[in-house]
Scaffold this motif. Structure first.
Motif, PDB file in Angstrom:
ATOM      1  N   GLN A  18      -1.733 -35.588 -35.010  1.00  0.00           N
ATOM      2  CA  GLN A  18      -1.655 -36.772 -35.856  1.00  0.00           C
ATOM      3  C   GLN A  18      -0.266 -36.902 -36.475  1.00  0.00           C
ATOM      4  OE1 GLN A  18      -4.490 -36.821 -39.030  1.00  0.00           O
ATOM      5  NE2 GLN A  18      -4.045 -38.938 -39.592  1.00  0.00           N
ATOM      6  N   THR A  19       0.315 -35.792 -36.893  1.00  0.00           N
ATOM      7  CA  THR A  19       1.670 -35.810 -37.451  1.00  0.00           C
ATOM      8  C   THR A  19       2.676 -36.242 -36.392  1.00  0.00           C
ATOM      9  OG1 THR A  19       1.062 -34.029 -38.955  1.00  0.00           O
ATOM     10  CG2 THR A  19       3.406 -34.433 -38.644  1.00  0.00           C
ATOM     11  N   MET A  24       6.234 -40.460 -33.883  1.00  0.00           N
ATOM     12  CA  MET A  24       6.502 -41.323 -32.730  1.00  0.00           C
ATOM     13  C   MET A  24       6.373 -42.795 -33.101  1.00  0.00           C
ATOM     14  SD  MET A  24       7.495 -39.436 -30.373  1.00  0.00           S
ATOM     15  CE  MET A  24       7.522 -40.587 -29.033  1.00  0.00           C
ATOM     16  N   LYS A  25       5.457 -43.113 -33.984  1.00  0.00           N
ATOM     17  CA  LYS A  25       5.286 -44.493 -34.428  1.00  0.00           C
ATOM     18  C   LYS A  25       6.527 -44.967 -35.181  1.00  0.00           C
ATOM     19  CE  LYS A  25       2.212 -47.291 -37.290  1.00  0.00           C
ATOM     20  NZ  LYS A  25       1.007 -47.273 -38.123  1.00  0.00           N
ATOM     21  N   VAL A  26       7.042 -44.136 -36.066  1.00  0.00           N
ATOM     22  CA  VAL A  26       8.259 -44.490 -36.814  1.00  0.00           C
ATOM     23  C   VAL A  26       9.439 -44.657 -35.871  1.00  0.00           C
ATOM     24  CG1 VAL A  26       9.920 -43.622 -38.509  1.00  0.00           C
ATOM     25  CG2 VAL A  26       7.479 -43.463 -38.972  1.00  0.00           C
ATOM     26  N   LEU A  27       9.594 -43.758 -34.917  1.00  0.00           N
ATOM     27  CA  LEU A  27      10.696 -43.865 -33.960  1.00  0.00           C
ATOM     28  C   LEU A  27      10.568 -45.117 -33.097  1.00  0.00           C
ATOM     29  CD1 LEU A  27      11.069 -40.154 -32.824  1.00  0.00           C
ATOM     30  CD2 LEU A  27      12.566 -41.441 -34.346  1.00  0.00           C
ATOM     31  N   SER A  31      13.282 -48.163 -32.886  1.00  0.00           N
ATOM     32  CA  SER A  31      13.840 -48.611 -31.603  1.00  0.00           C
ATOM     33  C   SER A  31      13.570 -50.092 -31.389  1.00  0.00           C
ATOM     34  CB  SER A  31      13.279 -47.784 -30.453  1.00  0.00           C
ATOM     35  OG  SER A  31      11.904 -48.038 -30.282  1.00  0.00           O
ATOM     36  N   MET A  32      12.461 -50.587 -31.923  1.00  0.00           N
ATOM     37  CA  MET A  32      12.156 -52.015 -31.807  1.00  0.00           C
ATOM     38  C   MET A  32      13.186 -52.855 -32.566  1.00  0.00           C
ATOM     39  SD  MET A  32       8.490 -53.758 -32.473  1.00  0.00           S
ATOM     40  CE  MET A  32       8.628 -54.684 -33.976  1.00  0.00           C
TER      41      MET A  32
END
Length: 83
Positions: A18-19, A24-27, A31-32
């Motif tokens: 989960q961490t 990965m969500k923040v990265l 990148s978006m």
């Protein structure tokens, strides 16, 4: 006893996954933000002879403003999606 150890290990692995997913969500969000700006900068940096901003007085500033506008739109989109 063995089942408790297995459950603890499974819980630890789930928490670490989960961490990693949060990181990965923040990265992916960062990148978006930079993908469309990098695309514009890549085309702008190719030094074509017939680029409109080369012959316009404020073409360079228009391009920078377009990049800022796209970054702002991306920021608003991310906020509305509550990412």
């Amino acid at each position: 006893m063995n089942a408790q150890i297995t459950n603890l290990i499974s819980m630890y692995l789930a928490l670490s996954d989960q961490t990693a997913n949060q990181v990965m969500k923040v990265l992916a969000i960062y990148s978006m933000y930079f993908f469309p700006i990098t695309f514009i900068a890549g085309i702008y940096g190719m030094n074509f002879y017939n680029m409109p901003e080369l012959h316009q007085k404020y073409g360079y500033f228009f391009t920078l403003g377009l990049m800022a506008f796209i970054a702002l739109l991306t920021f608003i989109y991310v906020r509305r999606k509550k990412w």
